[in-house]
Design a protein around this motif. Structure first.
Motif, mmCIF file in Angstrom:
data_model
loop_
_atom_site.group_PDB
_atom_site.id
_atom_site.type_symbol
_atom_site.label_atom_id
_atom_site.label_comp_id
_atom_site.label_asym_id
_atom_site.label_seq_id
_atom_site.Cartn_x
_atom_site.Cartn_y
_atom_site.Cartn_z
ATOM 1 N N GLU A 111 0.836 -1.197 0.000
ATOM 2 C CA GLU A 111 0.000 0.000 0.000
ATOM 3 C C GLU A 111 0.875 1.252 0.000
ATOM 4 N N ASP A 112 2.006 1.187 0.691
ATOM 5 C CA ASP A 112 2.954 2.298 0.668
ATOM 6 C C ASP A 112 3.517 2.505 -0.742
ATOM 7 N N TRP A 113 3.799 1.395 -1.435
ATOM 8 C CA TRP A 113 4.294 1.509 -2.805
ATOM 9 C C TRP A 113 3.312 2.303 -3.664
ATOM 10 N N ARG A 114 2.023 1.988 -3.505
ATOM 11 C CA ARG A 114 1.001 2.638 -4.336
ATOM 12 C C ARG A 114 0.836 4.102 -3.959
ATOM 13 N N LYS A 115 0.953 4.394 -2.672
ATOM 14 C CA LYS A 115 0.864 5.798 -2.248
ATOM 15 C C LYS A 115 2.034 6.614 -2.777
ATOM 16 N N GLU A 116 3.190 5.966 -2.921
ATOM 17 C CA GLU A 116 4.358 6.658 -3.462
ATOM 18 C C GLU A 116 4.275 6.829 -4.974
ATOM 19 N N GLY A 117 3.338 6.124 -5.614
ATOM 20 C CA GLY A 117 3.085 6.340 -7.028
ATOM 21 C C GLY A 117 3.868 5.501 -7.998
ATOM 22 N N PHE A 118 4.561 4.451 -7.509
ATOM 23 C CA PHE A 118 5.288 3.605 -8.462
ATOM 24 C C PHE A 118 4.675 2.221 -8.616
ATOM 25 N N ALA A 119 3.653 1.894 -7.843
ATOM 26 C CA ALA A 119 2.991 0.597 -7.948
ATOM 27 C C ALA A 119 1.508 0.804 -8.229
ATOM 28 N N PHE A 120 0.912 -0.136 -8.977
ATOM 29 C CA PHE A 120 -0.441 0.078 -9.487
ATOM 30 C C PHE A 120 -1.372 -1.107 -9.273
ATOM 31 N N GLY A 121 -0.994 -2.044 -8.416
ATOM 32 C CA GLY A 121 -1.929 -3.115 -8.101
ATOM 33 C C GLY A 121 -1.342 -4.500 -8.213
ATOM 34 N N GLU A 122 -1.811 -5.365 -7.333
ATOM 35 C CA GLU A 122 -1.382 -6.764 -7.326
ATOM 36 C C GLU A 122 -2.149 -7.550 -8.377
ATOM 37 N N VAL A 123 -1.451 -8.469 -9.042
ATOM 38 C CA VAL A 123 -2.077 -9.312 -10.057
ATOM 39 C C VAL A 123 -2.916 -10.388 -9.368
ATOM 40 N N LYS A 124 -4.206 -10.373 -9.655
ATOM 41 C CA LYS A 124 -5.107 -11.367 -9.070
ATOM 42 C C LYS A 124 -5.756 -12.262 -10.124
ATOM 43 N N LYS A 125 -5.783 -11.786 -11.373
ATOM 44 C CA LYS A 125 -6.302 -12.581 -12.481
ATOM 45 C C LYS A 125 -5.362 -12.430 -13.669
ATOM 46 N N GLU A 126 -5.295 -13.458 -14.489
ATOM 47 C CA GLU A 126 -4.446 -13.389 -15.669
ATOM 48 C C GLU A 126 -5.013 -14.274 -16.761
ATOM 49 N N ALA A 127 -4.650 -13.974 -18.002
ATOM 50 C CA ALA A 127 -5.110 -14.752 -19.148
ATOM 51 C C ALA A 127 -4.054 -14.694 -20.241
ATOM 52 N N VAL A 128 -3.901 -15.792 -20.974
ATOM 53 C CA VAL A 128 -2.974 -15.868 -22.092
ATOM 54 C C VAL A 128 -3.747 -16.311 -23.330
ATOM 55 N N TYR A 129 -3.520 -15.610 -24.440
ATOM 56 C CA TYR A 129 -4.254 -15.893 -25.672
ATOM 57 C C TYR A 129 -3.298 -16.160 -26.823
ATOM 58 N N LEU A 130 -3.719 -17.030 -27.722
ATOM 59 C CA LEU A 130 -3.146 -17.100 -29.051
ATOM 60 C C LEU A 130 -3.980 -16.211 -29.957
ATOM 61 N N THR A 131 -3.324 -15.514 -30.885
ATOM 62 C CA THR A 131 -4.041 -14.707 -31.870
ATOM 63 C C THR A 131 -3.678 -15.237 -33.255
ATOM 64 N N PRO A 132 -4.411 -16.253 -33.729
ATOM 65 C CA PRO A 132 -4.078 -16.853 -35.027
ATOM 66 C C PRO A 132 -4.283 -15.898 -36.191
ATOM 67 N N THR A 133 -5.286 -15.000 -36.077
ATOM 68 C CA THR A 133 -5.593 -14.072 -37.160
ATOM 69 C C THR A 133 -5.880 -12.692 -36.582
ATOM 70 N N SER A 134 -6.166 -11.755 -37.461
ATOM 71 C CA SER A 134 -6.449 -10.379 -37.049
ATOM 72 C C SER A 134 -7.799 -10.239 -36.365
ATOM 73 N N LYS A 135 -8.617 -11.297 -36.391
ATOM 74 C CA LYS A 135 -9.943 -11.240 -35.766
ATOM 75 C C LYS A 135 -10.125 -12.260 -34.655
ATOM 76 N N MET A 136 -9.312 -13.297 -34.647
ATOM 77 C CA MET A 136 -9.535 -14.438 -33.762
ATOM 78 C C MET A 136 -8.585 -14.418 -32.575
#
Length: 580
Positions: A111-136
């Protein structure tokens, strides 16, 4: 001849070395008279994450040892930084493993990191994608390197500004707008650095505001220059530190920060293949990140989005900046950025060779930390925690040896090898090299090395970024026309960095200016800042002239991976990154 153009000339950038007298150009072997020098205890070259971690840890140790503090003189720790402020040239993703930062500043909470302005949040969710095409897009199980649950999204430029404040309060002398242009080496020992002259015109002659550089003499020197440090490169050659190592290889990351209308609730990576080509001939390997950032000071919802390209490619029209703009046209990305506004941009090369490409990290009188020594795991896009940890270990090694009156810091090599830095890089030591064979062939091999965490024996070799012949391909045909609202050209991107390079300063970029068209096209497309141009009346084939607009340069360093050389600019020149 393989890899030659119609005139029989090689199209590999390595065939056109830059005009640099190296290492002698970057080493000074005689120290000025005593009344003309600045004496400090420890000189740290570079005010980024690693250099300032070194400074702060050393000052913590000295605070408990006033006798040692006094022995180091009036200036126990000096940080030499070429930007206008620490962090001004610093850029990374960055999702950081918190351990080393918690170790460096144990009294602080997240919380101190965020108050100092160099941290922006703990990672709680994540996702990885393949992008085979410009739409998919196709979501896949998160590969081990991209598991970031519990890590923290930060701005390394903002972190450096905080580290600078803490270091100054503890007694560090921060010399900003000061370029370190030569390494002082006397009787086989590093004795400090020579700062660059100021007020020199583009013709090399002193102007009315001329200020000569000065020898900064130190009991220990720390090279924390980041990617492509001139003094680091000179030191590696001078002391033969890379003997037995693989060649270092490089990647280029281009990043934007957006203020968005709707907060992103998870960290996202994509692994292509679109918008890269899957053709083995093109040789394109890369990936992206999209990180959520919550600014606690302003309440703004921000997103960090970036594209990283391995610089081993062969299609000369590969442009990391334009690939990022292309990536933003994908529906997966457009829905995240919709209604938003771009508030930051930047570009930086990063070392990708990993464990086998690291040089010996100590020499008589000096050590290397962080990216200077190649301490980056490009499989996980992680290096900031290694920068901080190496800075801590360097400070402890220097303190221990100076207390004994020693100038050898080989205890630091052993400390790195036995630390989380050495152990983590060892686990992926052979995972990145197979991708130089292309994603389809190298991907499965790389996956095996990652899953086994380095348990398979052997040593995978690298081949240099600049050794592959270039050809003018078709990657450029897929880049969008910039609209100035959602997709942007290079020069408008450079403008928002606050980049300042005086028109009447010497050119800090070294390239041959008459080269085969394939090599020239490589430089034009690769550079994210529009530094290189080919005249409109140049022939379509054969050799062409190259125009170098060096005042556009944001000092990303990528040119050094493809046949040129970035040298140290005048102190104070370059970008003024704030959110990167």
């Amino acid at each position: 001849m393989a890899g030659a153009n119609g005139n029989g000339r090689s199209t590999a950038p390595i065939a056109y070395p830059p005009p640099v007298d190296s290492p002698n150009e970057f080493i000074k072997r005689e120290i000025d008279p005593e009344d003309e020098i600045i004496e400090v205890g420890v000189a740290i070259v570079g005010g980024g994450t690693a250099g300032l971690a070194t400074a702060n840890r050393l000052l913590q140790l000295l605070a408990d040892d006033p006798e040692m503090m006094e022995r180091l003189g009036e200036v126990p720790v000096a940080v030499i930084e070429k930007a206008t402020t620490c962090g001004g040239h610093t850029l990374s993703g960055a999702v950081v493993r918190p351990g080393p930062l918690e170790e460096l500043f144990p009294e602080m909470t997240r919380e101190d990191w965020r108050k100092e302005g160099f941290a922006f949040g703990e990672v709680k969710k994540e996702a990885v994608y393949l992008t085979p095409t410009s739409k998919m897009s196709l979501r896949i199980p998160t590969p081990p390197p991209f598991k970031n649950h519990g890590n923290e999204v930060i701005s390394v430029s903002a972190l450096a500004r905080y580290q600078q404040k803490v270091a100054e309060e503890a007694g560090a002398y921060i010399l900003t707008e000061t370029a370190a242009t030569k390494l002082l080496v006397e009787d086989g020992v590093v004795r400090g650095i020579r700062s660059g002259d100021k007020g020199v015109g583009k013709d090399g002659e002193p102007g009315s505001n001329y200020e000569p550089g000065v020898d900064v003499v130190a009991k220990a020197t720390v090279l924390a220059e980041g990617c492509w440090g001139n003094l680091t490169g000179a030191a590696i050659r001078e002391f033969n530190l890379a003997e037995g190592s693989e060649p270092q290889v490089w990647e280029l990351g281009v990043k934007e920060v957006w203020k968005v209308a709707k907060p992103l609730d998870r960290l996202i990576h994509t692994m292509g293949p679109w918008p890269l080509s899957i053709s083995p001939k093109a040789g394109q390997i890369g990936g992206t990140w999209i990180y959520p950032m919550k600014d606690e000071k302003t309440g703004d919802d921000l997103v960090s989005i970036g594209f990283v390209v391995e610089l081993e490619y062969a299609d000369a029209t590969t442009s990391p900046h334009d690939l990022l703009q292309t990536f933003k046209t994908h529906p997966l990305v457009k829905k995240i950025l919709e209604g938003g506004e771009r508030v930051g941009w930047g570009a930086k090369a990063l070392p990708g060779g990993g464990y086998w490409s690291m040089p010996k990290v100590s020499m008589p009188g000096a050590v290397m930390v962080g990216d200077s020594a190649g301490m980056v795991d490009t499989m996980a896009l992680k290096g900031v925690h290694h920068c901080i940890k190496s800075g801590i270990l360097a400070a402890e090694a220097i303190y221990e040896q100076l207390k004994r009156g020693e100038t050898s810091f080989e205890n630091y090599d052993e400390a790195i090898e036995n630390s989380s830095v050495g152990k983590e890089l060892w686990e992926v030591r052979n995972a990145r090299q197979p991708l130089q064979k292309g994603l389809l062939i190298g991907g499965p091999i790389s996956g095996i090395h990652q899953i086994t965490k380095g348990k398979l024996p052997g040593r995978a070799s690298w081949h240099r970024n600049d050794a592959k012949p270039m050809y003018v391909g078709k990657t450029k045909n897929r880049y969008p026309i910039p609209d100035g609202k959602y997709t942007f050209d290079k020069l408008s991107s450079v403008f928002i960095t606050g980049n300042e390079n005086e028109d009447n300063t010497p050119n800090h970029i070294r390239v041959q200016t008459h080269v085969p068209r394939e090599v020239a096209e490589t430089w034009v497309w690769m550079c994210p800042a529009g530094v290189y141009e080919i005249p409109e009346d140049a022939p379509e084939t054969g050799d062409v002239d190259v125009i170098v607009n060096y005042t556009n340069c944001v000092q990303c360093g990528a040119i050094t991976a493809k046949g040129g050389r970035l040298t140290t600019p005048v102190g104070g020149d370059g970008p003024k990154y704030k959110l990167t």
